[in-house]
Design an enzyme around this catalytic site. Structure first.
Site, PDB file in Angstrom:
ATOM      1  N   ARG A  61       0.812  -1.224   0.000  1.00 23.59           N
ATOM      2  CA  ARG A  61       0.000   0.000   0.000  1.00 23.59           C
ATOM      3  C   ARG A  61       0.842   1.269   0.000  1.00 23.59           C
ATOM      4  O   ARG A  61       0.366   2.324  -0.414  1.00 23.59           O
ATOM      5  CB  ARG A  61      -1.002  -0.028   1.154  1.00 23.59           C
ATOM      6  N   GLU A  98       4.083  -9.506  15.200  1.00 25.98           N
ATOM      7  CA  GLU A  98       3.419  -9.910  16.435  1.00 25.98           C
ATOM      8  C   GLU A  98       3.443 -11.429  16.596  1.00 25.98           C
ATOM      9  O   GLU A  98       3.653 -11.950  17.680  1.00 25.98           O
ATOM     10  CB  GLU A  98       1.974  -9.399  16.413  1.00 25.98           C
TER      11      GLU A  98
END
Length: 173
Positions: A61, A98
């Site tokens: 993006r 994460e």
């Protein structure tokens, strides 16, 4: 358009890509021609009088915003990509997510030594991806001038991870 107007065009998608995540969907922002132009215009206004030698876009993006901004600034665009997407010799870096790790790459010859680089991505969350991108830029001989984001999720404290680098965000949540 105000920043609030721009923020109102970002759609919130609950539980995407996994339960508990509130995904900020930019497709509604970039799908609005006036809003997309406003974002690029605001970024251009910020950087047009600064010494920027190249704009870096982070896959994927980040490419949406980095390409038109590089064009407007009259400088080259350097992509940072996922592994195996760049055809020439690259520097690679692995970084922590994460849950697990990820990798990014940049061409070894992406910059002239000391080039001042503006890094653009759509969103600043925890700062892991952008920190890895900064390391790659420095490996390739560039100097990070500033990190720019369309959206910053302030509650995730990504700026803290990047504290020695200048950070700009257009919209904060």
């Amino acid at each position: 358009m105000t920043r609030q107007d721009l923020a109102s065009l970002i759609r919130n998608i609950p539980d995407f890509p996994i339960p508990g995540i509130q995904f900020k969907d930019i497709t509604t922002l970039i799908g609005n021609g006036q809003a997309f132009s406003e974002v690029i215009d605001r970024l251009h206004e910020r950087y047009q009088n600064q010494q920027i030698d190249a704009v870096v876009g982070i896959e994927s993006r980040g490419f949406i915003f980095s390409a038109p901004l590089a064009y407007r600034l009259g400088v080259g665009l350097v992509p940072i990509r996922k592994p195996g997407k760049l055809p020439a010799a690259t520097y690679q870096i692995e970084y922590q997510l994460e849950y697990g790790t990820n990798r990014l790459e940049i061409h070894r010859d992406a910059f002239q030594p000391g080039a001042r680089v503006l890094v653009i991505d759509d969103l600043l969350a925890t700062g892991g991806t952008i920190a890895a991108a900064c390391d790659l830029i420095e490996m390739a001989g560039g100097q990070v001038a500033e990190l720019a984001f369309v959206i910053e999720l302030t509650f995730l404290n990504g700026r803290e991870r990047l504290r020695e680098r200048p950070v700009f965000s257009l919209i904060q949540f």
